[in-house]
Scaffold this motif. Structure first.
Motif, PDB file in Angstrom:
ATOM      1  N   TYR A  95      27.879  47.989  59.509  1.00  0.00           N
ATOM      2  CA  TYR A  95      26.934  48.199  58.405  1.00  0.00           C
ATOM      3  C   TYR A  95      25.496  47.862  58.837  1.00  0.00           C
ATOM      4  O   TYR A  95      25.287  47.117  59.803  1.00  0.00           O
ATOM      5  CB  TYR A  95      27.293  47.284  57.225  1.00  0.00           C
ATOM      6  CG  TYR A  95      28.675  47.484  56.624  1.00  0.00           C
ATOM      7  CD1 TYR A  95      29.501  48.541  56.997  1.00  0.00           C
ATOM      8  CD2 TYR A  95      29.145  46.597  55.653  1.00  0.00           C
ATOM      9  CE1 TYR A  95      30.765  48.711  56.416  1.00  0.00           C
ATOM     10  CE2 TYR A  95      30.401  46.752  55.075  1.00  0.00           C
ATOM     11  CZ  TYR A  95      31.206  47.808  55.466  1.00  0.00           C
ATOM     12  OH  TYR A  95      32.438  47.963  54.902  1.00  0.00           O
ATOM     13  N   ASP A  96      24.533  48.367  58.066  1.00  0.00           N
ATOM     14  CA  ASP A  96      23.118  48.085  58.378  1.00  0.00           C
ATOM     15  C   ASP A  96      22.780  46.611  58.147  1.00  0.00           C
ATOM     16  O   ASP A  96      23.353  45.960  57.273  1.00  0.00           O
ATOM     17  CB  ASP A  96      22.201  48.946  57.493  1.00  0.00           C
ATOM     18  CG  ASP A  96      22.186  50.406  57.952  1.00  0.00           C
ATOM     19  OD1 ASP A  96      22.688  50.682  59.066  1.00  0.00           O
ATOM     20  OD2 ASP A  96      21.672  51.251  57.199  1.00  0.00           O
ATOM     21  N   ASN A 117      18.447  49.926  60.452  1.00  0.00           N
ATOM     22  CA  ASN A 117      19.475  50.976  60.320  1.00  0.00           C
ATOM     23  C   ASN A 117      20.015  51.431  61.666  1.00  0.00           C
ATOM     24  O   ASN A 117      19.384  51.316  62.710  1.00  0.00           O
ATOM     25  CB  ASN A 117      18.970  52.123  59.445  1.00  0.00           C
ATOM     26  CG  ASN A 117      18.021  53.010  60.198  1.00  0.00           C
ATOM     27  OD1 ASN A 117      18.405  53.703  61.133  1.00  0.00           O
ATOM     28  ND2 ASN A 117      16.757  52.970  59.803  1.00  0.00           N
ATOM     29  N   ARG A 369      24.898  41.680  56.509  1.00  0.00           N
ATOM     30  CA  ARG A 369      24.853  43.149  56.504  1.00  0.00           C
ATOM     31  C   ARG A 369      24.974  43.634  55.061  1.00  0.00           C
ATOM     32  O   ARG A 369      25.540  42.951  54.213  1.00  0.00           O
ATOM     33  CB  ARG A 369      26.027  43.733  57.305  1.00  0.00           C
ATOM     34  CG  ARG A 369      26.138  43.259  58.751  1.00  0.00           C
ATOM     35  CD  ARG A 369      25.029  43.818  59.639  1.00  0.00           C
ATOM     36  NE  ARG A 369      25.260  43.584  61.046  1.00  0.00           N
ATOM     37  CZ  ARG A 369      24.726  42.583  61.749  1.00  0.00           C
ATOM     38  NH1 ARG A 369      23.917  41.714  61.171  1.00  0.00           N
ATOM     39  NH2 ARG A 369      24.970  42.465  63.047  1.00  0.00           N
ATOM     40  N   PRO A 372      27.442  49.680  52.630  1.00  0.00           N
ATOM     41  CA  PRO A 372      26.778  50.999  52.560  1.00  0.00           C
ATOM     42  C   PRO A 372      26.929  51.697  51.209  1.00  0.00           C
ATOM     43  O   PRO A 372      27.739  51.276  50.370  1.00  0.00           O
ATOM     44  CB  PRO A 372      27.481  51.804  53.658  1.00  0.00           C
ATOM     45  CG  PRO A 372      28.292  50.857  54.450  1.00  0.00           C
ATOM     46  CD  PRO A 372      28.553  49.650  53.589  1.00  0.00           C
ATOM     47  N   GLU A 373      26.149  52.776  51.102  1.00  0.00           N
ATOM     48  CA  GLU A 373      26.156  53.601  49.881  1.00  0.00           C
ATOM     49  C   GLU A 373      27.586  53.960  49.453  1.00  0.00           C
ATOM     50  O   GLU A 373      28.421  54.275  50.316  1.00  0.00           O
ATOM     51  CB  GLU A 373      25.424  54.906  50.206  1.00  0.00           C
ATOM     52  CG  GLU A 373      24.569  55.429  49.100  1.00  0.00           C
ATOM     53  CD  GLU A 373      23.882  56.707  49.569  1.00  0.00           C
ATOM     54  OE1 GLU A 373      23.252  56.701  50.647  1.00  0.00           O
ATOM     55  OE2 GLU A 373      24.019  57.708  48.847  1.00  0.00           O
ATOM     56  N   GLU A 385      27.907  49.011  46.716  1.00  0.00           N
ATOM     57  CA  GLU A 385      26.861  49.133  47.743  1.00  0.00           C
ATOM     58  C   GLU A 385      25.779  48.065  47.540  1.00  0.00           C
ATOM     59  O   GLU A 385      25.570  47.580  46.429  1.00  0.00           O
ATOM     60  CB  GLU A 385      26.243  50.540  47.709  1.00  0.00           C
ATOM     61  CG  GLU A 385      25.482  50.856  46.425  1.00  0.00           C
ATOM     62  CD  GLU A 385      25.122  52.330  46.349  1.00  0.00           C
ATOM     63  OE1 GLU A 385      25.992  53.176  46.634  1.00  0.00           O
ATOM     64  OE2 GLU A 385      23.955  52.626  45.991  1.00  0.00           O
TER      65      GLU A 385
END
Ligand code: HEM
Length: 497
Positions: A95-96, A117, A369, A372-373, A385
């Protein structure tokens, strides 16, 4: 005036509490185990961060609540392999990263470490990874530089008047211990800095082990005391900007002018050796501006000092304890019986390093982290998210007692057991995991093994009589950790041959 009336204050308090209670009850995270107060407010977690005790706090919550714990209204900590795999390895690099990493920008630029990202990170990593590959680290030009620095370290141990060395970076540049005796100081972080800069800039690497000017530069980076100041800037950038001056009186900002000047100068040289990171960055000059190259190098220098320095420091402290004497002797026997075997072929040395990284991971705390979406399921728990999720090495290395029986005991022999070997290695999170794991891992291992081989082939180490156990407790910094007492005095007794 109406605004100051007790009734208005009480109404405001009720509204405030009601809002938080409503958020707590509505939150999709409400069923995740954890203290109710942590679900209501992030202040509990922040308080522990501010006190440099986050890692220990999160670990205690895991011991109490198990491998999934809600540690703040929007933050969940995990301690299991399925969670590591999902958060840090899914899609290659997981994950970002969260904005927490903004705190580590160098020259106001994002580096490989601070890019949030995946796409930006992957592009930068393609440029850099080559020079940190094990095949490059094991080249003779690279290894001989590490060996030269290890020899200097040994010389320092041998030449200190009473055999005592402060192997931790002496905070505040103290060169005197609490009893007023003059001591040699700052040895391991100097070694780590000299090795890292050798890899970045050879022949323009530092010589902190022999040159006090270089040592001063290293001190700025390693003895950084800006935890509280930087935390405030992370929690509330606006407040930090408004109160910057007042804040400085209570919480020191990060100031590293000598280090930034050294890196700017060294990264402008064109005569660097081919194994160095700088030579690779120069090959890619079209893709990167000069300031980005300098930022990358500053980041890697900082990443390479505290981590390797602290890791070696905690490990040598433990090996020096009477309870670990048998392990130290076993290591010495291996080294003495195989003096010409390369460091990467010595199995007990490997076990000692792995156990050191397990018990004292230099980056022990959560690596945050964002989910995500669309949300994700992690280890059986559904999270929306933008939930902040993380694992911390300190807990991953201890919680599962089938993998790590008697987890608080330093015991290198556990790494020699064939049964469960793959699972234990997979769970080792000292360098993180996946595409955003430590790029400097092979370099760090080479540095650690070279130095430990040279020290324990020549010396027996014991704690100096003035040292107290408590002073070696963990004090969290920004993701890394160091001894709370700020020094680690060891005696080096030469082995009779
Ligand atoms: C024992 C020593 C070391 C340990 C335990 C260690 C640990 C780690 C960990 C856990 C991360 C991931 C951090 C995160 O995701 O927030 C990391 C990243 C990184 N480390 Fe290390 N490190 C060590 C030594 C080094 C050295 C010697 C260098 C270079 C000279 C280095 C350079 C980096 C860089 C550039 C990253 C960012 C990688 C990326 O985002 O792709 N580290 N390290």
């Amino acid at each position: 005036m109406i605004v100051f009336s007790p009734a208005v204050a009480a109404a405001a308090a009720v509204l405030f509490l009601g809002y938080h209670l409503y958020r707590y009850l509505q939150s999709p995270l409400r069923k995740i185990p954890g203290p109710a107060l942590c679900g209501l407010t992030s202040l509990v977690l922040k308080w522990h961060e501010f006190q440099a005790k986050r890692t220990d706090f999160v670990h205690r919550l895991h011991l109490q609540y198990g491998p999934v714990v809600r540690i703040a209204p929007n933050e969940v900590s995990f301690a299991s392999w399925p969670a590591v795999k999902e958060i840090y390895c899914s899609g290659g690099s997981g994950y970002d990263k969260t904005e927490f990493y903004d705190l580590f920008k160098a020259y106001s630029r994002r580096t490989m470490f601070t890019m949030l990202n995946k796409a930006d990170h992957a592009k930068r990593k393609r440029v850099i990874a080559d020079r940190y590959a094990n095949s490059n680290i094991m080249k003779s030009a690279s290894l001989s530089g590490i060996q030269e620095r290890s020899n200097r370290f040994i010389q320092r141990c041998a030449s200190s008047a009473d055999g005592t060395q402060d192997v931790f970076v002496a905070l505040l540049a103290l060169k005197t211990d609490c009893s007023g005796t003059n001591r040699s100081s700052t040895a391991l972080h100097s070694y780590a800095c000299d090795c890292a800069t050798h890899h970045l800039f050879h022949p323009h690497g530092t010589n902190c082990l022999q040159d006090p000017k270089d040592e001063d530069m290293m001190h700025q980076v390693a003895a950084d005391d800006s935890l509280q100041n930087r935390l405030i800037s992370h929690w509330s950038p606006t407040l930090h900007r408004l109160l910057a001056r007042v804040l400085t009186m209570f919480a020191k900002p990060r100031e590293i002018p000598l280090a930034t000047a050294y890196v700017l100068d060294s990264s402008s040289r064109s005569d660097v050796a081919t194994f160095t990171l700088m030579s690779r960055l120069e090959e890619k000059h079209g893709e990167l501006e000069s300031i980005d190259m300098a930022a990358e190098c500053l980041d890697h220098m900082a990443a390479g000092i505290d981590t390797t320095g602290d890791g070696l420091c905690f490990l040598m402290w433990e090996l020096s304890q009477p309870r670990s004497l048998a392990f130290q002797q076993k290591l010495q026997r291996e080294l003495q019986s195989q003096p010409d075997v390369p460091f990467d072929k010595l199995s007990y040395l490997d076990a000692v390093v792995l156990e050191g990284l397990r018990c004292f991971p230099p980056i022990p705390m959560s690596l945050p982290r964002y989910v995500p979406e669309g949300g994700r399921e992690i280890d059986g728990v559904w999270l929306p998210e933008k939930t902040v999720v993380s694992c911390q090495a300190f807990t991953l290395h201890r919680l599962d007692q089938t993998l790590f029986p008697d987890p608080d005991k330093f015991n290198p022999d556990r790494w020699l057991e064939p049964e469960g070997d793959a699972d234990r290695r997979r769970m080792l999170f000292a360098f993180s995991n996946g595409g955003r794991g430590c790029v400097g891992k092979h370099l760090a291992i080479a540095e650690m093994k070279t130095l430990l081989r040279d020290v324990y082939s020549n010396f027996t180490t014991v704690p100096d009589a003035s040292m107290q156990d408590e002073s070696m407790a963990m004090s969290d910094q920004l993701i890394s950790s160091r001894p709370v007492g700020g020094q680690c005095l060891l005696k080096f007794d030469r082995i009779a041959k």
